[in-house]
Design an enzyme around this catalytic site. Structure first.
Site, PDB file in Angstrom:
ATOM      1  N   ASP A  30      -4.541  -2.401  38.640  1.00 20.95           N
ATOM      2  CA  ASP A  30      -5.421  -1.296  38.257  1.00 20.95           C
ATOM      3  C   ASP A  30      -6.857  -1.550  38.721  1.00 20.95           C
ATOM      4  O   ASP A  30      -7.285  -2.697  38.876  1.00 20.95           O
ATOM      5  CB  ASP A  30      -5.377  -1.120  36.731  1.00 20.95           C
ATOM      6  CG  ASP A  30      -5.895   0.247  36.306  1.00 20.95           C
ATOM      7  OD1 ASP A  30      -5.956   1.165  37.147  1.00 20.95           O
ATOM      8  OD2 ASP A  30      -6.249   0.395  35.113  1.00 20.95           O
ATOM      9  N   ASN A  78       1.275   9.191  37.255  1.00 19.27           N
ATOM     10  CA  ASN A  78       0.294   9.303  38.343  1.00 19.27           C
ATOM     11  C   ASN A  78       0.452  10.592  39.166  1.00 19.27           C
ATOM     12  O   ASN A  78      -0.443  10.968  39.926  1.00 19.27           O
ATOM     13  CB  ASN A  78       0.335   8.079  39.272  1.00 19.27           C
ATOM     14  CG  ASN A  78      -0.233   6.810  38.647  1.00 19.27           C
ATOM     15  OD1 ASN A  78       0.190   5.707  38.966  1.00 19.27           O
ATOM     16  ND2 ASN A  78      -1.205   6.959  37.745  1.00 19.27           N
TER      17      ASN A  78
HETATM   18  C1  IPE Z   1      -1.308   2.136  35.659  1.00 16.43           C
HETATM   19  O1  IPE Z   1      -2.610   2.451  35.966  1.00 16.43           O
HETATM   20  C2  IPE Z   1      -0.401   2.531  36.783  1.00 16.43           C
HETATM   21  C3  IPE Z   1      -0.505   1.729  37.994  1.00 16.43           C
HETATM   22  C4  IPE Z   1      -1.251   0.671  38.155  1.00 16.43           C
HETATM   23  C5  IPE Z   1       0.344   2.144  39.073  1.00 16.43           C
HETATM   24  P1  IPE Z   1      -3.241   3.844  35.535  1.00 16.43           P
HETATM   25  O2  IPE Z   1      -4.634   3.827  36.007  1.00 16.43           O
HETATM   26  O3  IPE Z   1      -2.406   4.961  35.984  1.00 16.43           O
HETATM   27  O4  IPE Z   1      -3.158   3.758  33.944  1.00 16.43           O
HETATM   28  P2  IPE Z   1      -4.046   4.481  32.832  1.00 16.43           P
HETATM   29  O5  IPE Z   1      -4.127   5.923  33.226  1.00 16.43           O
HETATM   30  O6  IPE Z   1      -5.387   3.826  32.854  1.00 16.43           O
HETATM   31  O7  IPE Z   1      -3.322   4.229  31.559  1.00 16.43           O
HETATM   32  C1  IPE Z   2      -4.460   1.659  40.228  1.00 16.38           C
HETATM   33  O1  IPE Z   2      -5.781   1.955  40.484  1.00 16.38           O
HETATM   34  C2  IPE Z   2      -3.560   2.164  41.310  1.00 16.38           C
HETATM   35  C3  IPE Z   2      -2.748   3.329  40.917  1.00 16.38           C
HETATM   36  C4  IPE Z   2      -2.667   3.842  39.727  1.00 16.38           C
HETATM   37  C5  IPE Z   2      -1.999   3.967  41.981  1.00 16.38           C
HETATM   38  P1  IPE Z   2      -6.444   3.278  39.900  1.00 16.38           P
HETATM   39  O2  IPE Z   2      -6.347   4.349  40.926  1.00 16.38           O
HETATM   40  O3  IPE Z   2      -5.862   3.628  38.581  1.00 16.38           O
HETATM   41  O4  IPE Z   2      -7.948   2.817  39.746  1.00 16.38           O
HETATM   42  P2  IPE Z   2      -8.929   3.185  38.557  1.00 16.38           P
HETATM   43  O5  IPE Z   2      -8.282   2.740  37.285  1.00 16.38           O
HETATM   44  O6  IPE Z   2      -9.122   4.671  38.605  1.00 16.38           O
HETATM   45  O7  IPE Z   2     -10.158   2.417  38.866  1.00 16.38           O
HETATM   46 MG    MG Z   3      -6.375   3.127  36.674  1.00 18.64          MG
END
Ligand code: IPE
Ligand code: IPE
Ligand code: MG
Length: 249
Positions: A30, A78
């Site tokens: 993340d 997502n």
């Molecule tokens: C979790 O991250 C999913 C992945 C890393 C693929 P998210 O960014 O989607 O999770 P939330 O929304 O902060 O819970």
């Molecule tokens: C995690 O990084 C990757 C995926 C969920 C695909 P994020 O895209 O959630 O990054 P932040 O949390 O918005 O910084």
């Molecule tokens: Mg995230």
């Protein structure tokens, strides 16, 4: 969790403190978006940097003796992101398979996929199936990619299959349910690492991680390097896993 002193520790110092390494490590990768935004770049640039980071962490996992690495790459939730970001992430997986499959194969990496195929475009589905097929005899490390993955969807899919197979309710066991999950055949994760600072599972391996240790760091995924992973292993080494029992000292 990390202190000033920690950040000055070298890899060598840390290595001496690693007395246990997870057999199966799960990583919630993340913070890609925030990493990019902090640099005035589009979120997708963060996802690209995130993909680049997978190789060095995978290689370090091999060096440290991890046997299964499950990475959370795209959740069932997502899909609710802006369409551009979703299509960018889909394209990125396709490109990564195209560019890295041979190299991963040469390096003895077995690729597995955990998640729903339904919803992923047909071409990408073929690429995924091909990656599993090409690498199926490799045994240096398993790279299990959780893509279009959701823990609740996984349990639901498993229950549907169990019912379809006509299993008598009284014969259903925890082991059997585990075997019906996308991760069937893999051991449960011992350690779940989350980068980007949140303290939640976000629907990741919710059944399998029932007794996993949990570690979170504010470091964004593209910056999470070998030293950061070693810090997680040091912390893991200090944990006492009791599984509900009282340990004799
Ligand atoms: C979790 O991250 C999913 C992945 C890393 C693929 P998210 O960014 O989607 O999770 P939330 O929304 O902060 O819970
Ligand atoms: C995690 O990084 C990757 C995926 C969920 C695909 P994020 O895209 O959630 O990054 P932040 O949390 O918005 O910084
Ligand atoms: Mg995230």
């Amino acid at each position: 969790m990390s202190t000033q002193a920690d950040s000055t520790l070298s890899n060598v110092d840390l290595a001496a403190e690693i007395t246990a390494v997870p057999h199966h490590l799960g990583i919630i990768m993340d913070g890609n978006g925030r990493w990019a935004q902090a640099r005035g770049m589009p979120r997708l640039a963060g996802h690209r940097a995130g993909v680049d980071n997978i190789r060095r962490i995978l290689e370090h996992c091999v060096q440290r003796g991890v046997k299964v690495l499950t990475i959370y790459a795209f959740s069932t939730e997502n899909w609710q992101r802006p369409p551009d970001e979703v299509s960018g992430l889909m394209r990125l997986l396709g490109l990564t398979i195209q560019r890295q499959l041979n190299d991963l194969d040469r390096n003895g990496v077995r690729i597995l996929h955990s998640g729903r195929m339904e919803g992923i475009n047909k071409h990408l589905q073929k690429q995924i199936v091909n990656a599993l097929e090409v690498t199926k005899h490799n045994d240096r490390i398993i790279l299990n990619v959780a893509f279009n993955y959701g823990g609740r969807a996984e349990i639901l899919d498993a229950v549907r299959h169990i019912i379809q197979d006509g299993t008598a309710p009284e014969l259903l066991t925890e082991e059997m349910l585990s075997s019906y999950l996308y991760t069937g055949g893999l051991p449960d994760p011992d350690l779940i690492v989350r980068t980007g600072g949140e303290w939640r599972l976000s629907n990741f391996l919710i059944w399998q991680a029932a007794y996993a240790e949990y570690y979170t760091t504010p470091t964004y995924w593209p910056d999470f390097d070998e030293v950061e992973l070693d810090k997680a292993f040091v912390e893991f080494s200090r944990r006492e896993r009791r599984f509900g029992r009282v340990l004799n000292k």
